[in-house]
Design a protein around this motif. Sequence first.
Motif, PDB file in Angstrom:
ATOM      1  N   UNK A  47     106.585 -36.241  89.369  1.00  0.00           N
ATOM      2  CA  UNK A  47     105.482 -36.826  89.259  1.00  0.00           C
ATOM      3  C   UNK A  47     104.688 -36.899  87.681  1.00  0.00           C
ATOM      4  N   UNK A  48     104.420 -35.556  87.218  1.00  0.00           N
ATOM      5  CA  UNK A  48     103.781 -35.486  86.091  1.00  0.00           C
ATOM      6  C   UNK A  48     103.984 -34.357  85.261  1.00  0.00           C
ATOM      7  N   UNK A  49     103.509 -34.205  83.949  1.00  0.00           N
ATOM      8  CA  UNK A  49     103.640 -32.794  83.384  1.00  0.00           C
ATOM      9  C   UNK A  49     102.318 -32.364  83.142  1.00  0.00           C
ATOM     10  N   UNK A  50     102.147 -31.076  83.522  1.00  0.00           N
ATOM     11  CA  UNK A  50     100.809 -30.323  83.370  1.00  0.00           C
ATOM     12  C   UNK A  50     101.029 -29.675  81.837  1.00  0.00           C
ATOM     13  N   UNK A  51      99.999 -29.689  81.206  1.00  0.00           N
ATOM     14  CA  UNK A  51     100.068 -29.081  79.900  1.00  0.00           C
ATOM     15  C   UNK A  51      99.035 -27.818  80.132  1.00  0.00           C
ATOM     16  N   UNK A  52      99.325 -26.659  79.795  1.00  0.00           N
ATOM     17  CA  UNK A  52      98.410 -25.655  79.776  1.00  0.00           C
ATOM     18  C   UNK A  52      98.184 -25.436  78.463  1.00  0.00           C
ATOM     19  N   UNK A  53      97.017 -25.118  78.077  1.00  0.00           N
ATOM     20  CA  UNK A  53      96.363 -25.205  76.561  1.00  0.00           C
ATOM     21  C   UNK A  53      95.278 -23.986  76.414  1.00  0.00           C
ATOM     22  N   UNK A  54      95.480 -23.305  75.364  1.00  0.00           N
ATOM     23  CA  UNK A  54      94.148 -22.243  74.985  1.00  0.00           C
ATOM     24  C   UNK A  54      93.737 -22.463  73.503  1.00  0.00           C
ATOM     25  N   UNK A  55      92.531 -22.273  73.428  1.00  0.00           N
ATOM     26  CA  UNK A  55      91.840 -22.168  72.198  1.00  0.00           C
ATOM     27  C   UNK A  55      91.323 -20.928  71.911  1.00  0.00           C
ATOM     28  N   UNK A  56      91.726 -20.346  70.861  1.00  0.00           N
ATOM     29  CA  UNK A  56      91.229 -19.033  70.553  1.00  0.00           C
ATOM     30  C   UNK A  56      89.789 -19.005  69.775  1.00  0.00           C
ATOM     31  N   UNK A  57      88.903 -18.303  70.110  1.00  0.00           N
ATOM     32  CA  UNK A  57      87.443 -18.214  69.477  1.00  0.00           C
ATOM     33  C   UNK A  57      87.845 -17.548  68.120  1.00  0.00           C
ATOM     34  N   UNK A  58      87.747 -18.141  66.855  1.00  0.00           N
ATOM     35  CA  UNK A  58      87.898 -17.230  65.832  1.00  0.00           C
ATOM     36  C   UNK A  58      86.417 -17.097  65.087  1.00  0.00           C
TER      37      UNK A  58
ATOM     38  N   UNK B  85      83.991 -35.452  72.811  1.00  0.00           N
ATOM     39  CA  UNK B  85      84.013 -34.185  71.860  1.00  0.00           C
ATOM     40  C   UNK B  85      82.708 -33.398  71.427  1.00  0.00           C
ATOM     41  N   UNK B  86      81.510 -34.001  71.944  1.00  0.00           N
ATOM     42  CA  UNK B  86      80.304 -33.150  72.083  1.00  0.00           C
ATOM     43  C   UNK B  86      80.206 -32.164  73.219  1.00  0.00           C
ATOM     44  N   UNK B  87      80.791 -32.849  74.267  1.00  0.00           N
ATOM     45  CA  UNK B  87      80.688 -31.882  75.305  1.00  0.00           C
ATOM     46  C   UNK B  87      81.798 -30.620  75.190  1.00  0.00           C
ATOM     47  N   UNK B  88      82.894 -30.987  74.534  1.00  0.00           N
ATOM     48  CA  UNK B  88      83.740 -29.925  74.226  1.00  0.00           C
ATOM     49  C   UNK B  88      83.298 -29.084  73.271  1.00  0.00           C
ATOM     50  N   UNK B  89      82.512 -29.455  72.142  1.00  0.00           N
ATOM     51  CA  UNK B  89      81.718 -28.675  71.338  1.00  0.00           C
ATOM     52  C   UNK B  89      80.705 -27.574  71.903  1.00  0.00           C
ATOM     53  N   UNK B  90      80.073 -28.104  73.077  1.00  0.00           N
ATOM     54  CA  UNK B  90      79.175 -27.347  73.916  1.00  0.00           C
ATOM     55  C   UNK B  90      79.920 -26.291  74.629  1.00  0.00           C
ATOM     56  N   UNK B  91      81.019 -26.726  75.116  1.00  0.00           N
ATOM     57  CA  UNK B  91      81.941 -25.749  76.076  1.00  0.00           C
ATOM     58  C   UNK B  91      82.234 -24.551  74.864  1.00  0.00           C
ATOM     59  N   UNK B  92      82.977 -24.990  73.865  1.00  0.00           N
ATOM     60  CA  UNK B  92      83.114 -24.063  72.708  1.00  0.00           C
ATOM     61  C   UNK B  92      82.357 -23.056  72.381  1.00  0.00           C
TER      62      UNK B  92
ATOM     63  N   UNK C 112      80.546 -17.194  72.764  1.00  0.00           N
ATOM     64  CA  UNK C 112      79.390 -16.183  72.930  1.00  0.00           C
ATOM     65  C   UNK C 112      79.961 -14.888  74.021  1.00  0.00           C
ATOM     66  N   UNK C 113      80.843 -15.120  74.546  1.00  0.00           N
ATOM     67  CA  UNK C 113      81.298 -14.049  75.595  1.00  0.00           C
ATOM     68  C   UNK C 113      82.660 -14.330  76.138  1.00  0.00           C
ATOM     69  N   UNK C 114      83.744 -14.911  75.564  1.00  0.00           N
ATOM     70  CA  UNK C 114      84.877 -14.927  75.777  1.00  0.00           C
ATOM     71  C   UNK C 114      86.097 -15.090  74.797  1.00  0.00           C
ATOM     72  N   UNK C 115      87.257 -14.719  75.046  1.00  0.00           N
ATOM     73  CA  UNK C 115      88.032 -14.676  73.932  1.00  0.00           C
ATOM     74  C   UNK C 115      88.639 -16.260  73.612  1.00  0.00           C
ATOM     75  N   UNK C 116      88.466 -17.024  74.247  1.00  0.00           N
ATOM     76  CA  UNK C 116      88.600 -18.417  74.011  1.00  0.00           C
ATOM     77  C   UNK C 116      88.552 -19.225  75.531  1.00  0.00           C
TER      78      UNK C 116
END
Length: 74
Positions: A63-74, A18-25, A30-34
């Motif tokens: 064999x597997x299912x790939x989930x493509x996901x997106x998080x908007x920067x609000x 969670x801490x790593x993902x918060x840093x990614x966010x 700072x410079x992307x749509x999401x």
Amino acid sequence: MLEAIAVHPDYQGYGIGKALMEKVHQISESDAMGTYLFTADKKNQQIYEYLGYKTVEECPSKVLTVYHMFRNND
């Protein structure tokens, strides 16, 4: 571009991911749509949804299912 992020199984459940993902966010905001990511793990899909990601596409195969996901920067 960050290609992969992971937490060793011995250290999962301590908030490290969670801490790593918060840093990614922070960086993304700072410079992307999401932030886009993909995972082939249903459990991870649920974790990412908790972090604000929406599943935009599911790509099943034999064999597997790939989930493509997106998080908007609000």
